[in-house]
Scaffold this motif. Structure first.
Motif, PDB file in Angstrom:
ATOM      1  N   ASP A   1      17.470  11.739   7.578  1.00 35.09           N
ATOM      2  CA  ASP A   1      17.244  12.769   6.559  1.00 35.09           C
ATOM      3  C   ASP A   1      17.504  12.227   5.160  1.00 35.09           C
ATOM      4  N   ARG A   2      18.602  11.483   5.008  1.00 35.25           N
ATOM      5  CA  ARG A   2      18.940  10.952   3.686  1.00 35.25           C
ATOM      6  C   ARG A   2      18.029   9.793   3.293  1.00 35.25           C
ATOM      7  N   LEU A   3      17.718   8.935   4.249  1.00 32.53           N
ATOM      8  CA  LEU A   3      16.872   7.772   3.953  1.00 32.53           C
ATOM      9  C   LEU A   3      15.437   8.163   3.617  1.00 32.53           C
ATOM     10  N   ALA A   4      15.028   9.352   4.042  1.00 29.90           N
ATOM     11  CA  ALA A   4      13.669   9.805   3.743  1.00 29.90           C
ATOM     12  C   ALA A   4      13.418   9.832   2.243  1.00 29.90           C
ATOM     13  N   ILE A   5      14.443  10.185   1.476  1.00 32.07           N
ATOM     14  CA  ILE A   5      14.278  10.334   0.020  1.00 32.07           C
ATOM     15  C   ILE A   5      13.979   8.989  -0.646  1.00 32.07           C
ATOM     16  N   PRO A   6      14.823   7.959  -0.484  1.00 30.93           N
ATOM     17  CA  PRO A   6      14.506   6.674  -1.114  1.00 30.93           C
ATOM     18  C   PRO A   6      13.300   5.975  -0.489  1.00 30.93           C
ATOM     19  N   THR A   7      12.988   6.284   0.784  1.00 32.28           N
ATOM     20  CA  THR A   7      11.833   5.643   1.420  1.00 32.28           C
ATOM     21  C   THR A   7      10.532   6.068   0.755  1.00 32.28           C
ATOM     22  N   ALA A   8      10.451   7.328   0.331  1.00 31.34           N
ATOM     23  CA  ALA A   8       9.259   7.786  -0.390  1.00 31.34           C
ATOM     24  C   ALA A   8       9.112   7.019  -1.702  1.00 31.34           C
ATOM     25  N   LEU A   9      10.232   6.769  -2.373  1.00 25.44           N
ATOM     26  CA  LEU A   9      10.200   5.988  -3.610  1.00 25.44           C
ATOM     27  C   LEU A   9       9.829   4.536  -3.315  1.00 25.44           C
ATOM     28  N   PHE A  10      10.347   4.003  -2.222  1.00 24.45           N
ATOM     29  CA  PHE A  10      10.011   2.645  -1.786  1.00 24.45           C
ATOM     30  C   PHE A  10       8.492   2.510  -1.609  1.00 24.45           C
ATOM     31  N   ALA A  11       7.889   3.511  -0.948  1.00 27.77           N
ATOM     32  CA  ALA A  11       6.445   3.480  -0.707  1.00 27.77           C
ATOM     33  C   ALA A  11       5.662   3.489  -2.018  1.00 27.77           C
ATOM     34  N   PHE A  12       6.154   4.206  -3.007  1.00 28.11           N
ATOM     35  CA  PHE A  12       5.509   4.218  -4.327  1.00 28.11           C
ATOM     36  C   PHE A  12       5.459   2.813  -4.914  1.00 28.11           C
ATOM     37  N   PHE A  13       6.581   2.094  -4.904  1.00 24.45           N
ATOM     38  CA  PHE A  13       6.633   0.748  -5.463  1.00 24.45           C
ATOM     39  C   PHE A  13       5.712  -0.214  -4.699  1.00 24.45           C
ATOM     40  N   VAL A  14       5.653  -0.075  -3.386  1.00 28.04           N
ATOM     41  CA  VAL A  14       4.804  -0.957  -2.580  1.00 28.04           C
ATOM     42  C   VAL A  14       3.339  -0.772  -2.942  1.00 28.04           C
ATOM     43  N   ARG A  15       2.907   0.483  -3.087  1.00 25.92           N
ATOM     44  CA  ARG A  15       1.509   0.719  -3.436  1.00 25.92           C
ATOM     45  C   ARG A  15       1.202   0.230  -4.858  1.00 25.92           C
ATOM     46  N   MET A  16       2.157   0.296  -5.756  1.00 23.90           N
ATOM     47  CA  MET A  16       1.949  -0.270  -7.087  1.00 23.90           C
ATOM     48  C   MET A  16       1.818  -1.790  -6.988  1.00 23.90           C
ATOM     49  N   GLY A  17       2.545  -2.399  -6.051  1.00 22.32           N
ATOM     50  CA  GLY A  17       2.389  -3.822  -5.804  1.00 22.32           C
ATOM     51  C   GLY A  17       0.994  -4.153  -5.304  1.00 22.32           C
ATOM     52  N   ASN A  18       0.457  -3.288  -4.437  1.00 23.80           N
ATOM     53  CA  ASN A  18      -0.914  -3.472  -3.957  1.00 23.80           C
ATOM     54  C   ASN A  18      -1.912  -3.375  -5.100  1.00 23.80           C
ATOM     55  N   LEU A  19      -1.643  -2.472  -6.039  1.00 25.10           N
ATOM     56  CA  LEU A  19      -2.505  -2.346  -7.214  1.00 25.10           C
ATOM     57  C   LEU A  19      -2.492  -3.640  -8.023  1.00 25.10           C
ATOM     58  N   MET A  20      -1.313  -4.196  -8.254  1.00 25.07           N
ATOM     59  CA  MET A  20      -1.204  -5.426  -9.033  1.00 25.07           C
ATOM     60  C   MET A  20      -1.894  -6.593  -8.335  1.00 25.07           C
ATOM     61  N   ASN A  21      -1.963  -6.542  -7.008  1.00 29.58           N
ATOM     62  CA  ASN A  21      -2.624  -7.596  -6.234  1.00 29.58           C
ATOM     63  C   ASN A  21      -4.124  -7.346  -6.062  1.00 29.58           C
ATOM     64  N   SER A  22      -4.612  -6.218  -6.551  1.00 29.65           N
ATOM     65  CA  SER A  22      -6.022  -5.819  -6.352  1.00 29.65           C
ATOM     66  C   SER A  22      -6.375  -5.821  -4.866  1.00 29.65           C
ATOM     67  N   GLU A  23      -5.532  -5.144  -4.065  1.00 31.72           N
ATOM     68  CA  GLU A  23      -5.755  -5.062  -2.622  1.00 31.72           C
ATOM     69  C   GLU A  23      -5.611  -3.619  -2.160  1.00 31.72           C
ATOM     70  N   ILE A  24      -5.902  -3.372  -0.880  1.00 29.50           N
ATOM     71  CA  ILE A  24      -5.993  -2.014  -0.340  1.00 29.50           C
ATOM     72  C   ILE A  24      -7.014  -1.233  -1.170  1.00 29.50           C
ATOM     73  N   LEU A  25      -8.234  -1.744  -1.196  1.00 32.28           N
ATOM     74  CA  LEU A  25      -9.266  -1.215  -2.090  1.00 32.28           C
ATOM     75  C   LEU A  25      -9.895   0.068  -1.574  1.00 32.28           C
ATOM     76  N   GLY A  26     -10.342   0.883  -2.526  1.00 34.66           N
ATOM     77  CA  GLY A  26     -11.080   2.081  -2.193  1.00 34.66           C
ATOM     78  C   GLY A  26     -12.565   1.770  -2.023  1.00 34.66           C
ATOM     79  N   ILE A  27     -13.298   2.745  -1.543  1.00 28.79           N
ATOM     80  CA  ILE A  27     -14.741   2.569  -1.350  1.00 28.79           C
ATOM     81  C   ILE A  27     -15.466   2.761  -2.682  1.00 28.79           C
ATOM     82  N   GLN A  28     -16.717   2.366  -2.712  1.00 31.67           N
ATOM     83  CA  GLN A  28     -17.514   2.489  -3.932  1.00 31.67           C
ATOM     84  C   GLN A  28     -17.701   3.956  -4.298  1.00 31.67           C
ATOM     85  N   THR A  29     -17.660   4.242  -5.607  1.00 33.91           N
ATOM     86  CA  THR A  29     -17.825   5.609  -6.080  1.00 33.91           C
ATOM     87  C   THR A  29     -18.337   5.605  -7.517  1.00 33.91           C
ATOM     88  N   ASP A  30     -18.831   6.757  -7.963  1.00 29.24           N
ATOM     89  CA  ASP A  30     -19.258   6.889  -9.358  1.00 29.24           C
ATOM     90  C   ASP A  30     -18.442   7.950 -10.090  1.00 29.24           C
TER      91      ASP A  30
END
Length: 263
Positions: free
Chosen positions: A124-153
């Motif tokens: 229960d307690r670890l759930a809170i910082p884990t959500a924040l952890f996931a935020f930082f990881v996805r920002m890392g993916n952004l900096m790496n230009s990975e985990i790409l989305g599909i084409q869109t306009d």
């Protein structure tokens, strides 16, 4: 239409032959911020913080090993079964969040048993910082230009020019914003409602929100597993369903269970 171009180098800093990558720096920030949040929670509840350092070590080991094995087994099993030594080549990239989640849960279970702490209480307690952890990881993916989305306009599409010139959904940002929002929600629930909710609710809410967001964003992501091509649901979505169902079950149990979970 003019789209925003993303061409940021994955290297944050280079000194001679030594380089610091954005992903590594953000991963470290995720660990430190998570530890800081747990530290505040323990102090708020008058719990001993002496064992928090060992929890952090167990969690990091569990997340990294679980994420690596998850990537190898969930996304490209044929390749890694044919080249088992490549499983150890973590420097070549390849981490799966679902595997990391399983590794984190197992690490928490080990820590809870070793220190005689209620397992569900910790989750229960670890759930809170884990959500924040996931935020930082996805920002890392952004900096790496990975985990790409599909084409869109859509007007907010991004061209990841280090990869190609196709305007895409910024799937990493979608997830990062979702996870940061979930962190805020969990924090507010803990601050204002913690004394009124039963064990398992916070972790159940975390699983339900995180994996609902993951399933939704997967619809605008490039497929990461080749064997999922032609299937309605992606590998990420199929792996998310058990976690989502577990979360919903924990929420329901927390309302009907008269006593605390004893694990």
């Amino acid at each position: 239409m003019e789209y925003f171009e993303w061409n940021v180098s994955p290297i944050l800093l280079s000194l001679g032959g030594f380089s610091i990558h954005w992903y590594g720096a953000l991963f470290a920030a995720a660990i430190l911020s998570g530890f800081g949040v747990m530290n505040r929670i323990y102090k708020h509840e008058n719990k001993s913080i002496e064992t928090l350092e060992s929890l952090q070590i167990y969690m990091v080991i569990g997340i990294v090993i679980g994420a690596r094995l998850g990537h190898c087994l969930f996304y490209d099993p044929v390749y890694y079964f044919s080249n088992p030594l490549k499983i150890l080549a973590i420097n070549e990239g390849g981490l799966a969040s679902h595997g990391g989640g399983i590794g984190a849960i197992l690490a928490t279970l080990y820590y809870a048993k070793k220190n005689t702490i209620n397992f569900i209480y910790l989750l229960d307690r670890l759930a809170i910082p884990t959500a924040l952890f996931a935020f930082f990881v996805r920002m890392g993916n952004l900096m790496n230009s990975e985990i790409l989305g599909i084409q869109t306009d859509v007007p907010w599409a991004i061209v990841f020019s280090r990869v190609d010139l196709i305007p895409r959904h910024p799937a990493q940002l979608y997830e990062a914003i979702a996870y940061l929002s979930i962190f805020i929600v969990l924090s507010l629930v803990y601050i204002f409602k913690n004394e009124k909710i039963k064990a398992g609710f916070l972790f159940g809410l975390f699983l339900s929100l995180i994996f609902t967001a993951r399933i939704a964003v997967e619809f605008v992501k490039e497929r990461q597993a080749s064997y999922s091509e032609g299937i309605i649901f992606s590998t990420g979505q199929m792996l998310s369903v058990p976690f989502l169902l577990l979360g919903l079950a924990l929420i329901i149990l927390s309302f009907y269970k008269k006593e605390e979970f004893k694990v």
